[in-house]
Design an enzyme around this catalytic site. Sequence first.
Site, PDB file in Angstrom:
ATOM      1  CE  LYS A 107      48.824  30.331  73.981  1.00  0.00           C
ATOM      2  NZ  LYS A 107      48.315  31.500  73.274  1.00  0.00           N
TER       3      LYS A 107
HETATM    4  C1  LIG Z   1      47.323  33.910  68.311  1.00  0.00           C
HETATM    5  C2  LIG Z   1      46.276  33.010  68.895  1.00  0.00           C
HETATM    6  N1  LIG Z   1      45.426  32.376  68.078  1.00  0.00           N
HETATM    7  C3  LIG Z   1      44.470  31.569  68.555  1.00  0.00           C
HETATM    8  C4  LIG Z   1      44.321  31.358  69.906  1.00  0.00           C
HETATM    9  C5  LIG Z   1      43.255  30.440  70.417  1.00  0.00           C
HETATM   10  O1  LIG Z   1      43.850  29.271  70.924  1.00  0.00           O
HETATM   11  P1  LIG Z   1      43.163  28.407  72.062  1.00  0.00           P
HETATM   12  O2  LIG Z   1      41.757  28.211  71.655  1.00  0.00           O
HETATM   13  O3  LIG Z   1      43.946  27.148  72.073  1.00  0.00           O
HETATM   14  O4  LIG Z   1      43.276  29.175  73.322  1.00  0.00           O
HETATM   15  C6  LIG Z   1      45.182  32.006  70.800  1.00  0.00           C
HETATM   16  C7  LIG Z   1      45.056  31.817  72.249  1.00  0.00           C
HETATM   17  O5  LIG Z   1      45.748  31.007  72.796  1.00  0.00           O
HETATM   18  C8  LIG Z   1      46.191  32.837  70.284  1.00  0.00           C
HETATM   19  O6  LIG Z   1      47.036  33.477  71.108  1.00  0.00           O
END
Ligand SMILES: Cc1ncc(COP(=O)(O)O)c(C=O)c1O
Length: 290
Positions: A158
Amino acid sequence: MAGAYDDRDGKIWMDGKLVDWRDANIHILTHALHYASSVFEGERCYSGKIFKGHEHSLRLIESARLLDMQSPYTAEEIDAAKEAVLNANGFKDAYVRAVMWRGSGEDMGVSAARNPVRMAVAAWEWGSYYGDAKWQGAKLDIAKWQRPSPMTIPTAAKAAGLYMICTMSKHAAEAKGCSDALFMDYRGYVAEATGANVFFVKDGEVHTPLADAFLNGITRQTIIQLLRDKGVTVHERHILPEEVSAFQECFLTGTAAEVTPVAQIGDDWHFQIGQVTRDIAADYETLVRA
Ligand SMILES: Cc1ncc(COP(=O)(O)O)c(C=O)c1O
């Protein structure tokens, strides 16, 4: 508390201590600002407890590692920093943002191994990410950009750099009156939205793109488990755009998005806010507050 995000009352945790909100600043020659050496987490605290907070702390450390940065803190220390921020600001229901980045130091070029890795945690009260779409169904644009190959960039992290095309795609979507944009990946498969994962429903079974070129969201994994626990078949697989018109329901998942139904993608794909979506949204709501 309202107004610009850098001009608020409260406390932010920065490099091991709580500082006044307006003093949580960094130098202009911070490596991350120039070269995207930054990773972060988005978490939600419900009734005083961060949902899967420790998993988010572990993911932050792993995202840093994927960008060649050694976290200066353990997951337990990161958990404690988040607690400290929530307590200092008196928040029980809040969004929590932890960020780790390469700071300024001896180096000011692409290579920056000698520069310190730094970390901060902020939190703020934040309602529904998609506003009314949370209940009415979001309308998604189709992004002109593609999610890149894991051979191009560490797609499991991330990491700030992965959001450059997200911001551009979301701006384009909003200019068309959409809430968000859906990406295809570098192979042409359906991938995810700019800050959330995507699910489809057909004849009572759930289909979601295989997370082999985008963030395998903690919410995504939670939803798959919840569905399987109640006997719903979930197919994690490559999904072609040509298949989408046959799906009956669609929803997004993410820490910020929670479970948000989708009513329309592009001009041609329409979905009902059906029972599978309604039930899983309710199940998720119950779980995060358990
Ligand atoms: C690009 C992206 N995909 C998917 C997610 C979903 O991730 P999570 O469920 O861990 O928040 C997020 C959010 O964090 C994101 O920014």
